[in-house]
Design a protein around this motif. Sequence first.
Motif, PDB file in Angstrom:
ATOM      1  N   GLU A 307       0.817  -1.206   0.000  1.00 34.66           N
ATOM      2  CA  GLU A 307       0.000   0.000   0.000  1.00 34.66           C
ATOM      3  C   GLU A 307       0.856   1.263   0.000  1.00 34.66           C
ATOM      4  O   GLU A 307       0.452   2.301  -0.542  1.00 34.66           O
ATOM      5  N   ASP A 321      -5.003   0.236  -5.215  1.00 32.30           N
ATOM      6  CA  ASP A 321      -6.262   0.821  -4.751  1.00 32.30           C
ATOM      7  C   ASP A 321      -7.239  -0.255  -4.291  1.00 32.30           C
ATOM      8  O   ASP A 321      -8.103   0.005  -3.442  1.00 32.30           O
ATOM      9  N   ARG A 324      -7.622  -1.011  -0.481  1.00 34.73           N
ATOM     10  CA  ARG A 324      -8.207  -0.063   0.459  1.00 34.73           C
ATOM     11  C   ARG A 324      -9.721  -0.244   0.501  1.00 34.73           C
ATOM     12  O   ARG A 324     -10.358  -0.555  -0.500  1.00 34.73           O
ATOM     13  N   THR A 325     -10.253  -0.061   1.677  1.00 32.71           N
ATOM     14  CA  THR A 325     -11.693  -0.130   1.863  1.00 32.71           C
ATOM     15  C   THR A 325     -12.113   1.061   2.714  1.00 32.71           C
ATOM     16  O   THR A 325     -11.649   1.208   3.855  1.00 32.71           O
ATOM     17  N   ASP A 326     -12.936   1.910   2.172  1.00 39.73           N
ATOM     18  CA  ASP A 326     -13.309   3.164   2.847  1.00 39.73           C
ATOM     19  C   ASP A 326     -12.027   3.937   3.170  1.00 39.73           C
ATOM     20  O   ASP A 326     -11.243   4.236   2.302  1.00 39.73           O
ATOM     21  N   ASP A 327     -11.817   4.234   4.449  1.00 40.97           N
ATOM     22  CA  ASP A 327     -10.615   4.964   4.850  1.00 40.97           C
ATOM     23  C   ASP A 327      -9.594   4.052   5.515  1.00 40.97           C
ATOM     24  O   ASP A 327      -8.639   4.523   6.126  1.00 40.97           O
ATOM     25  N   LEU A 328      -9.769   2.730   5.386  1.00 42.35           N
ATOM     26  CA  LEU A 328      -8.909   1.775   6.054  1.00 42.35           C
ATOM     27  C   LEU A 328      -8.225   0.889   5.022  1.00 42.35           C
ATOM     28  O   LEU A 328      -8.868   0.369   4.117  1.00 42.35           O
TER      29      LEU A 328
END
Length: 629
Positions: A307, A321, A324-328
């Motif tokens: 990441e 990309d 990533r999930t939402d902001d995590l």
Amino acid sequence: MTLRPDQDAGAELAASSEAADPRERARALYRERARERELVVASLERQDARLSRARVACFVAFLILVVAGWQLSLPWLTLGIPVAAFVILLVIHERVLERRDAARRALAHYREGLDRCADRWAGKGATTTDHADPDHPYWADLDLFGEGSVFDLVCRARTRAGEEQLARWLTIHATQRVEPGQIRARQRSVRALIDAVDLREDLAVLGAAARVEVRPEVLIDWGRAPPLFSTKTRRWLPIAALVLPALAVAGVVAWAMGLGVWALLVVLGIEAWVYRSLGDTLARVAGPADRNSHELGVLAAVLARVERERFEDPRLVELRDALRTDDLGAGDAVAGLRRLAGWYEAQRNGLFAPIALVLMWGPNFALAIERWRRRHGPQIVAWIAALGEIEALSSLASHAFENPDDVFPEILDDAEADDPEQGQAILEGCDLGHPLLPRATCVRNDLRLCPPVRAHVISGSNMSGKSTFLRTVGTNVVLALAGAPVRASSLRLTPVRIGATLRVQDSLREGASRFWAELTRLRTVSELADAAPTLFLLDEIFHGTNSHDRRIGAEALLRSLLERGAIGLLTTHDLALAKAAEALAPAATNVHFQDDLRDGELHFDYRMREGVVRKSNALALMRSVGLDV
């Protein structure tokens, strides 16, 4: 050579060395980094020795203070000084050991790279055969898996997902024809990663910390599974998991105050009923996280490292990309699961187990793990796929970095073929060499299979190089279609399916003779040609029957394959089969490998020549081993 003012003799020497051997750049970088890691390892080993002695000194000081305190009536609080120092040294020592082990893994990584550059790689990479299918139409023929294989040479993946993705790219051409655009996009991604040496080192160091044995399919199925607690259980269990431990603590306090033990026993009885009613549901909820918290930690670290990498290639950006999930990020999410799994495992500690039972430790953390699974479980498949593809691309990029004189092939669209309506394939290569052979002994040959010539019938004496040439062509085509560079000065081809008969074996268990096994494999190759343009690599077919039937069968099979747009090579010892090429001209031509008998010894140059071989070495070989012929 003209030097710039800022260049020196060392730069000139390095430039001339690289001109002499294109792999010198990789070797020089690996040597430099290996020396740096050796210095780091030596420094940390000295720190390790000093800290070990300091811990021993703290322990001795503690013993001295115990004796002195008893003899001289010293305050017992003085014992806290060596104890505190020992604990501090212990924490520092653990960190030094972690850094030392990481430096050792980095050193091993670069030493392995130097071994590969020196053609000493066999048996030191991924020697697994777990990805091999006994019925696959070319993996065994082309030495894709096992010690000294293509996978052993190329694979640098540290997770099962990376290994499986790379294995899929190498073997998929038996069932599927990959689109040209997909291969070209993969080539661009590999090129973009060629100089990502730091990323490859970090992935090697993190992955080697502990083999990531969390099987991707198990983790994915666990994440996709429906809720493991029933709707009714999800209503009452969270309340019980909070209330019952509080009541149990209150019962213990009441018992300590002399108010009786009955309240505590009632609460413990209810908790026992809860554990009994849950049965093995708790174990199913924990799933692959149970007893695998360390492996999850390694997986989290690998994900987090990917990441952080800055990619410019569109496919690599897309894969990053996907982590990533939402902001995590996926790394943080898996690290959270690892912490929950670690706390869940704590209930198995012999000293803590009774307390964990009273506090309903297992149900509480099982609920937390289930909440994590409901939130992130469906995304696990995307994370695993993205990580696996990045690791597979990184493996191919490492191979390209260490072999800069290998070239990326030109992948042609079907419209570029001379006769696209018939789906005919094209394969043109200059200086094709086998990537598993040392460069010093690797003999290269040219090959051109495109209309009107689409097949070669290769004749030649024993050990002259016929079968090796088939493997050379097949292995380079497999690497080309995977997106990797190939051992050649140039290669252009259309995507094809691949079928080969170089290592067909009989089966005692299935009661199949070698001839029957060969017929079965040839049927598979024929079916491949029915479905899509195919490259066939047929070695000494039908040699289990008489010459008459062999010639008729081989000619009919070759004609059938060519009529369906296939291209390929067929080797033979039987010169009668050379007539098959004459009958199918110009679609098929004769070529040969030959030998020379000099001073009673056979010599081979492994060069392919036009026409039919005119001599045989079988009798000479028989006499060379002492047979009276």
